[in-house]
Write a protein that holds these residues in place. Structure first.
Motif, PDB file in Angstrom:
ATOM      1  N   ALA A   1       0.812  -1.217   0.000  1.00  0.00           N
ATOM      2  CA  ALA A   1       0.000   0.000   0.000  1.00  0.00           C
ATOM      3  C   ALA A   1       0.843   1.263   0.000  1.00  0.00           C
ATOM      4  O   ALA A   1       0.461   2.270  -0.608  1.00  0.00           O
ATOM      5  N   LEU A   2       1.992   1.255   0.666  1.00  0.00           N
ATOM      6  CA  LEU A   2       2.761   2.480   0.869  1.00  0.00           C
ATOM      7  C   LEU A   2       3.923   2.672  -0.105  1.00  0.00           C
ATOM      8  O   LEU A   2       4.222   3.806  -0.499  1.00  0.00           O
ATOM      9  N   LEU A   3       4.607   1.597  -0.488  1.00  0.00           N
ATOM     10  CA  LEU A   3       5.784   1.773  -1.338  1.00  0.00           C
ATOM     11  C   LEU A   3       5.467   2.401  -2.694  1.00  0.00           C
ATOM     12  O   LEU A   3       6.295   3.173  -3.219  1.00  0.00           O
ATOM     13  N   PRO A   4       4.285   2.146  -3.289  1.00  0.00           N
ATOM     14  CA  PRO A   4       3.983   2.840  -4.548  1.00  0.00           C
ATOM     15  C   PRO A   4       3.897   4.359  -4.407  1.00  0.00           C
ATOM     16  O   PRO A   4       4.021   5.073  -5.417  1.00  0.00           O
ATOM     17  N   TRP A   5       3.717   4.866  -3.192  1.00  0.00           N
ATOM     18  CA  TRP A   5       3.689   6.307  -2.956  1.00  0.00           C
ATOM     19  C   TRP A   5       5.067   6.847  -2.585  1.00  0.00           C
ATOM     20  O   TRP A   5       5.193   7.973  -2.114  1.00  0.00           O
ATOM     21  N   GLY A   6       6.101   6.046  -2.800  1.00  0.00           N
ATOM     22  CA  GLY A   6       7.467   6.507  -2.550  1.00  0.00           C
ATOM     23  C   GLY A   6       7.953   6.267  -1.140  1.00  0.00           C
ATOM     24  O   GLY A   6       8.994   6.810  -0.756  1.00  0.00           O
ATOM     25  N   ALA A   7       7.242   5.468  -0.350  1.00  0.00           N
ATOM     26  CA  ALA A   7       7.652   5.205   1.030  1.00  0.00           C
ATOM     27  C   ALA A   7       8.970   4.438   1.067  1.00  0.00           C
ATOM     28  O   ALA A   7       9.230   3.568   0.225  1.00  0.00           O
TER      29      ALA A   7
END
Length: 435
Positions: free
Chosen positions: A380-386
């Motif tokens: 959920a988060l890594l696609p937003w650059g996390a």
């Protein structure tokens, strides 16, 4: 909390080191490093993964004495030279005696300077960088046993500060400091999610340091901790690092729908608030308010796991919404989760290359269940650059981390140059760095 140096702070990791050494002098450290095949500095052991591990010797600097006072402040510049093995709480106390203060601190004062800096550990505040961002110099013993000093402006400096222990044993750090200042802390509860999402800048900008706590499945953000610089201390301005006067932080949050806390709070529901730093708007020295926990108390619960993901600020709303959707999955495994903000810096392996939203997770000690849910969380988060915190638990493959950092190849080249035989590589660094 474990006191056994063979394990990390929480006791979830047993180190692979075959020996532990406590050199007392620069000569002893130089001989130890130069004569070792595998070696690694070990700080306060607050990493939850094996970033600080080694199959050789762990070096502790708790009795190390380089012949200089542990804390030296340059009166002209305010730069403090500090022994790397000091804990942040110890450094804060010593600096106050000299009329100075660290600009920011993490939630725990019990962590070592060198270890926290090496992993880009941070506090909170829209204008506050990670702890490493205030470093202006490092003294480090590299693989050949030679001591080197790197300072801001040197070509290798931005690669060496957040160094993951891969470049050598840091013995001293030089840090920019502020004139001593006071902070007051207020806590409010039940901030509506809508207020956080639509007025995020108002919430995180309300005070010098702001932390919001949630379990992600709640109807409102359960707690918001507001740490404001006190008017008349240091720069004479309240609530802001920039000198701009602001409304009292508590009033800002009450206007957004929060309520005053019923009394002293602990970030983890059910824990004794006596361990928490003083609340209720009572001013005190910065190093006694900026952390969440008092130096004289055992921090947090001890038996826990931690993860953290650092998301570019422009994707804050998407990241928060993604976590709320995961609320039913993550809440049963959580003691607490914290939302913070961090300013950007220019350090190669710092995850804060711009304004950042930090999502921190304090998990119950169920390793298998936590790692299972981390797959969903990272999806959920890594696609937003996390980016995962270097010292916490994550499930991304170590080799995947390199692609998250534009200067990683430069860092790998620096590590190869300073440590060609890889004596400082251990744990997942053996995978992420070339042999």
């Amino acid at each position: 909390m474990s006191n056994d140096v063979r394990t990390n702070w929480a006791g979830n990791l047993t180190y692979s080191a075959g020996a532990v050494a406590r050199p007392g002098t620069p000569e002893e450290l130089a001989d130890l490093v130069g004569g070792s095949d595998r070696i690694k500095a070990l700080g306060s052991r607050h990493s939850f993964c094996d970033v600080a591990d080694t199959t050789g010797t762990h070096v502790l600097l708790d009795v190390y004495d380089d012949g200089r006072p542990a804390v030296v402040v340059d009166a002209a510049t305010g730069v403090a030279s500090l022994r790397a093995g000091l804990l942040y709480g110890q450094a804060g106390t010593a600096l106050l005696e000299r009329g100075r203060a660290l600009r920011t601190m993490a939630s725990l004062p019990h962590i070592s300077l060198a270890g926290a800096i090496a992993t880009a550990t941070h506090g909170s505040g829209d204008a506050n960088g990670c702890l490493a961002s205030d470093v202006v110099g490092l003294e480090i013993v590299t693989a050949d046993g030679e001591a080197r000093t790197l300072r801001r402006g040197d070509a290798d400096f931005p690669g060496a500060v957040v160094g993951l222990g891969a470049l050598g044993v840091v013995t001293r750090v030089e840090m920019a400091t502020d004139p001593a200042f006071e902070v007051s802390q207020d806590v409010v509860v039940d901030l509506p999610w809508e207020a956080l999402l639509t007025d995020l800048e108002a919430v995180t900008g309300a005070a010098y340091s702001v932390s919001a706590f949630t379990l992600w499945d709640e109807d409102a953000v359960s707690q918001v901790w507001l740490k404001s610089r006190v008017a008349g201390s240091s720069d004479g301005q309240a609530g802001d690092a920039t000198g701009e006067r602001r409304r009292p932080a508590r009033d800002v949050l009450l206007d957004l729908g929060a309520r005053d806390a019923p009394g002293p709070m602990h970030p983890l529901a059910g824990e004794d608030p006596a361990a928490s730093t003083v609340q209720g708007g009572v001013p005190g020295p910065a190093h006694e308010r900026l952390p969440h926990f008092r130096a004289e108390h055992k921090p947090s619960t001890g038996a826990e796991l931690q993860s953290e993901y650092l998301v570019p600020r422009e994707h804050a709303a998407e990241a928060i919404e993604a976590m709320r959707e995961l609320g039913p999955k993550v809440a049963p495994l959580l003691f607490a989760s914290e939302i913070r903000t961090v300013a950007g810096d220019d350090l190669w392996l710092s995850p804060f290359d711009g304004a950042t939203l930090a999502l921190h997770f304090t998990w119950k000690p169920d390793d298998d269940a936590v790692r299972a849910v981390l797959h969903d969380l990272e999806a959920a988060l890594l696609p937003w650059g996390a980016r995962p915190h270097w010292g916490k638990i994550f499930v991304a493959k170590p080799a995947e981390l390199a692609a998250m950092y534009p200067r990683f190849d430069d860092f790998a080249a620096l590590a190869q140059r300073l440590d060609p035989r890889g004596k400082f590589r251990g744990g997942y660094l053996t995978e992420i760095l070339p042999a």
